[in-house]
Design an enzyme around this catalytic site. Structure first.
Site, short mmCIF file in Angstrom:
data_model
loop_
_atom_site.label_atom_id
_atom_site.label_comp_id
_atom_site.label_asym_id
_atom_site.label_seq_id
_atom_site.Cartn_x
_atom_site.Cartn_y
_atom_site.Cartn_z
N THR A 125 0.80 -1.23 0.00
CA THR A 125 0.00 0.00 0.00
C THR A 125 0.83 1.28 0.00
O THR A 125 1.93 1.31 0.57
CB THR A 125 -0.93 0.02 1.23
OG1 THR A 125 -1.45 1.34 1.42
CG2 THR A 125 -0.18 -0.35 2.51
N GLU A 127 0.20 3.63 1.80
CA GLU A 127 0.30 4.08 3.20
C GLU A 127 1.72 3.88 3.74
O GLU A 127 2.12 4.50 4.72
CB GLU A 127 -0.69 3.31 4.08
CG GLU A 127 -2.11 3.81 4.01
CD GLU A 127 -2.31 5.15 4.70
OE1 GLU A 127 -1.97 5.26 5.89
OE2 GLU A 127 -2.78 6.09 4.06
N TYR A 149 -1.50 0.34 10.99
CA TYR A 149 -1.82 -0.35 9.73
C TYR A 149 -0.60 -0.34 8.81
O TYR A 149 -0.19 -1.38 8.28
CB TYR A 149 -3.01 0.35 9.05
CG TYR A 149 -3.24 -0.07 7.61
CD1 TYR A 149 -3.92 -1.23 7.30
CD2 TYR A 149 -2.76 0.72 6.55
CE1 TYR A 149 -4.13 -1.62 5.97
CE2 TYR A 149 -2.97 0.35 5.23
CZ TYR A 149 -3.66 -0.81 4.95
OH TYR A 149 -3.86 -1.18 3.64
N LYS A 153 1.80 -3.38 7.43
CA LYS A 153 1.98 -3.61 5.99
C LYS A 153 3.46 -3.53 5.60
O LYS A 153 3.87 -4.12 4.61
CB LYS A 153 1.14 -2.61 5.19
CG LYS A 153 -0.36 -2.92 5.20
CD LYS A 153 -0.70 -4.06 4.23
CE LYS A 153 -2.20 -4.24 4.08
NZ LYS A 153 -2.54 -5.29 3.09
P1 NAP Z 1 -11.61 -4.64 2.00
O1 NAP Z 1 -12.74 -4.33 1.09
O2 NAP Z 1 -11.64 -4.10 3.39
O3 NAP Z 1 -11.45 -6.23 2.06
C1 NAP Z 1 -10.65 -6.84 3.04
C2 NAP Z 1 -10.93 -8.33 3.01
O4 NAP Z 1 -10.14 -8.94 4.05
C3 NAP Z 1 -12.39 -8.71 3.30
O5 NAP Z 1 -12.72 -9.82 2.51
C4 NAP Z 1 -12.35 -9.10 4.76
O6 NAP Z 1 -13.37 -9.99 5.12
C5 NAP Z 1 -11.00 -9.78 4.82
N1 NAP Z 1 -10.47 -9.92 6.17
C6 NAP Z 1 -10.42 -9.00 7.15
N2 NAP Z 1 -9.85 -9.53 8.25
C7 NAP Z 1 -9.54 -10.81 7.96
C8 NAP Z 1 -8.94 -11.87 8.68
N3 NAP Z 1 -8.55 -11.73 9.95
N4 NAP Z 1 -8.78 -13.06 8.05
C9 NAP Z 1 -9.19 -13.24 6.79
N5 NAP Z 1 -9.79 -12.28 6.06
C10 NAP Z 1 -9.94 -11.07 6.64
O7 NAP Z 1 -10.23 -4.14 1.37
P2 NAP Z 1 -9.87 -3.83 -0.17
O8 NAP Z 1 -10.06 -2.38 -0.41
O9 NAP Z 1 -10.50 -4.84 -1.03
O10 NAP Z 1 -8.29 -4.05 -0.13
C11 NAP Z 1 -7.72 -5.32 -0.43
C12 NAP Z 1 -6.29 -5.34 0.11
O11 NAP Z 1 -5.53 -4.31 -0.51
C13 NAP Z 1 -6.17 -5.12 1.60
O12 NAP Z 1 -5.07 -5.90 2.04
C14 NAP Z 1 -5.82 -3.64 1.72
O13 NAP Z 1 -5.11 -3.41 2.91
C15 NAP Z 1 -4.96 -3.47 0.49
N6 NAP Z 1 -4.97 -2.13 -0.13
C16 NAP Z 1 -6.13 -1.53 -0.46
C17 NAP Z 1 -6.10 -0.31 -1.11
C18 NAP Z 1 -7.36 0.40 -1.49
O14 NAP Z 1 -7.30 1.61 -1.77
N7 NAP Z 1 -8.49 -0.29 -1.57
C19 NAP Z 1 -4.86 0.30 -1.41
C20 NAP Z 1 -3.69 -0.38 -1.09
C21 NAP Z 1 -3.74 -1.61 -0.46
P3 NAP Z 1 -14.84 -9.48 5.57
O15 NAP Z 1 -15.60 -9.28 4.28
O16 NAP Z 1 -15.35 -10.59 6.40
O17 NAP Z 1 -14.65 -8.19 6.32
O1 G4F Z 2 -10.72 6.57 2.74
P1 G4F Z 2 -9.73 6.50 3.83
O2 G4F Z 2 -10.15 5.90 5.11
O3 G4F Z 2 -8.46 5.77 3.20
P2 G4F Z 2 -6.92 5.72 3.61
O4 G4F Z 2 -6.72 6.03 5.04
O5 G4F Z 2 -6.18 6.54 2.62
O6 G4F Z 2 -6.60 4.17 3.41
C1 G4F Z 2 -7.05 3.48 2.25
O7 G4F Z 2 -6.06 3.57 1.25
C2 G4F Z 2 -4.81 2.94 1.58
C3 G4F Z 2 -3.88 3.17 0.39
O8 G4F Z 2 -3.24 4.40 0.52
C4 G4F Z 2 -5.05 1.48 1.85
F1 G4F Z 2 -3.87 0.86 2.13
C5 G4F Z 2 -6.03 1.31 2.99
O9 G4F Z 2 -6.32 -0.07 3.19
C6 G4F Z 2 -7.33 2.03 2.64
O10 G4F Z 2 -7.93 1.36 1.56
O11 G4F Z 2 -9.18 7.98 4.16
C7 G4F Z 2 -8.68 8.82 3.15
C8 G4F Z 2 -8.42 10.20 3.73
C9 G4F Z 2 -7.63 10.19 5.02
O12 G4F Z 2 -6.70 11.23 4.99
C10 G4F Z 2 -8.66 10.47 6.10
O13 G4F Z 2 -8.15 11.12 7.26
O14 G4F Z 2 -9.69 10.77 4.05
C11 G4F Z 2 -9.58 11.39 5.32
N1 G4F Z 2 -10.93 11.49 5.90
C12 G4F Z 2 -11.56 12.67 6.20
N2 G4F Z 2 -12.74 12.43 6.73
C13 G4F Z 2 -11.73 10.49 6.25
C14 G4F Z 2 -12.88 11.08 6.77
N3 G4F Z 2 -11.58 9.16 6.14
C15 G4F Z 2 -12.61 8.38 6.56
N4 G4F Z 2 -12.50 7.03 6.40
N5 G4F Z 2 -13.76 8.90 7.09
C16 G4F Z 2 -13.93 10.25 7.22
O15 G4F Z 2 -14.96 10.71 7.73
#
Ligand code: NAP
Ligand code: G4F
Length: 346
Positions: A125, A127, A149, A153
């Site tokens: 990520t 992050e 987090y 990672k």
């Molecule tokens: P997500 O929608 O939150 O999906 C996370 C998945 O992990 C869900 O299927 C969840 O199951 C499962 N999970 C949570 N805790 C677990 C555990 N203890 N054992 C087994 N499974 C578990 O996340 P996503 O956005 O698809 O992201 C996929 C991956 O990419 C994650 O590793 C995230 O950290 C990483 N990532 C995401 C982004 C982004 O912007 N989306 C960017 C960079 C990296 P449930 O459905 O039961 O909750």
């Molecule tokens: O949508 P967010 O919660 O995503 P964040 O923290 O960037 O993390 C996501 O992206 C990562 C990749 O860079 C992944 F690794 C991670 O698993 C996840 O998918 O927050 C985005 C931004 C932050 O700066 C947060 O402080 O939005 C700001 N924010 C402002 N108000 C908020 C809110 N975030 C959330 N969730 N809720 C709010 O009300």
């Protein structure tokens, strides 16, 4: 026929990847967490639930992972499961470390001992960059995690590299910047905003409470990013790659545009609340995916404006369909709105 195992198949990326791999002719296995209420709505939404094989497993539980890998006998493992909400990692740092950090090491150990030919994708990520020292960020930029987090990672990122170098495993990190879609979880800021815009539009909500409006993110479309996950495991050699759009926008800009698309003015509805502030935030992310472009010829297709529009329009359509009595796979109708969260929080 190739076989793939996706951990976290019920999540946003897991569902899109399942759809992609099934369409490519893979036999797809996915791990899901046992829960009192199953969470398969995304797989249903993409019409792929009936085409995957599901195995209960938890990243914190070695036996269930061993069982899953033994049952699936995969050619490729995509480790997408995570406690993926940065904010929650401040409340549950140990659990997050166990799942997001050590969880990947469990899988790498299983691969090493069971079948070292299995290819491994780790969901790393942006992050990791945390307190950024340069923009845009690429594979050479300094990692300086800003949350439990991101620290977890970092552990899985480096172990993916270590197992590649020490044991010759085909193990790659995708350093993906934020990617969103109508399947995004409701806690994340983009979907929280588009869902609230839709509820305000149909008269169910008046206010939206947010945290840090000035944070900037590089937002892409999740459906396109899972193609990169697959492509990385088809390379000659395993390696680590940034995947991003290169465009950065603030939470305020996302909010303003989302309200505009619905014909609303965000200043009439948005307020900030301490509940949604983090102890510290990542202020700026902007990715440089030159290395990825050169390796696989990938580039993002969906612009920021198109992404916000497709999310807003889909959430409005869902709420309108819901109000007219239609049923369909969806999450938001069950979710407490912000006002309830703010009022009930201790
Ligand atoms: P997500 O929608 O939150 O999906 C996370 C998945 O992990 C869900 O299927 C969840 O199951 C499962 N999970 C949570 N805790 C677990 C555990 N203890 N054992 C087994 N499974 C578990 O996340 P996503 O956005 O698809 O992201 C996929 C991956 O990419 C994650 O590793 C995230 O950290 C990483 N990532 C995401 C982004 C982004 O912007 N989306 C960017 C960079 C990296 P449930 O459905 O039961 O909750
Ligand atoms: O949508 P967010 O919660 O995503 P964040 O923290 O960037 O993390 C996501 O992206 C990562 C990749 O860079 C992944 F690794 C991670 O698993 C996840 O998918 O927050 C985005 C931004 C932050 O700066 C947060 O402080 O939005 C700001 N924010 C402002 N108000 C908020 C809110 N975030 C959330 N969730 N809720 C709010 O009300």
């Amino acid at each position: 026929m190739k076989k793939a195992l996706i951990t976290g198949i019920t999540g946003q990326d897991g569902s899109y990847l399942a759809r992609l791999l099934v369409d490519k002719g893979y036999e797809v296995y996915g791990t899901y967490r046992r829960a009192s209420t199953p969470n398969f709505w995304r797989l249903q939404y993409l019409d792929v639930l009936g085409e995957v094989k599901l195995i209960p497993a938890d990243l914190a539980d070695m036996s269930s992972l061993l069982e899953a890998v033994s049952a699936a006998e995969p050619d490729e493992i995509y480790n997408l499961a995570a406690q993926s909400y940065v904010s929650a990692s401040f409340d549950q740092p140990l659990l997050t470390t166990e799942i997001d950090g050590t969880g990947a090491v469990r899988l790498l150990e299983i691969i090493r001992h069971l079948n070292a030919k299995i290819k491994f994708y780790q969901a790393s990520t942006s992050e990791l960059y945390g307190k950024v020292v340069e923009s845009p960020q690429n594979e050479e930029s300094r990692f300086w995690p800003n949350s439990p987090y991101a620290s977890a990672k970092l552990l899985s990122f480096h172990n993916t590299r270590v197992y590649r170098e020490a044991y010759g495993l085909f193990a790659s990190n995708g350093i993906l910047f934020n990617h969103e879609s109508p399947l995004r979880g409701l806690e994340f800021v983009t979907r929280k905003i588009t869902n609230a815009v839709a509820r305000i539009k149909v008269g169910l909500q008046e206010k939206l409470y947010l945290g840090n409006l000035e944070a900037k993110r590089d937002w892409g479309y999740a459906k396109e990013y899972v193609e990169v996950m697959w492509a990385l495991l088809q390379q000659e050699e395993a390696d680590d790659f940034v995947c991003a759009t290169g465009v950065t926008r603030s939470v305020r800009e996302f909010t303003q545009l989302a309200f505009e698309i619905a014909g609303l003015n965000y200043e009439d509805h948005v307020a900030t609340h301490q509940l949604f502030m983090r102890p510290q935030d990542v202020e700026l992310l902007q990715g440089d995916c030159t290395k990825l472009k050169q390796a696989i010829g990938w580039s993002p297709q969906t612009t920021f404006e198109e992404l916000v529009r497709l999310m807003v329009e889909e959430d409005i359509r869902r709420w309108q369909d819901h109000q007219s009595g239609k049923t369909f796979p969806w999450d938001a109708f069950n979710y407490a709105d912000d006002m309830t969260l703010v009022q009930r929080h201790v």
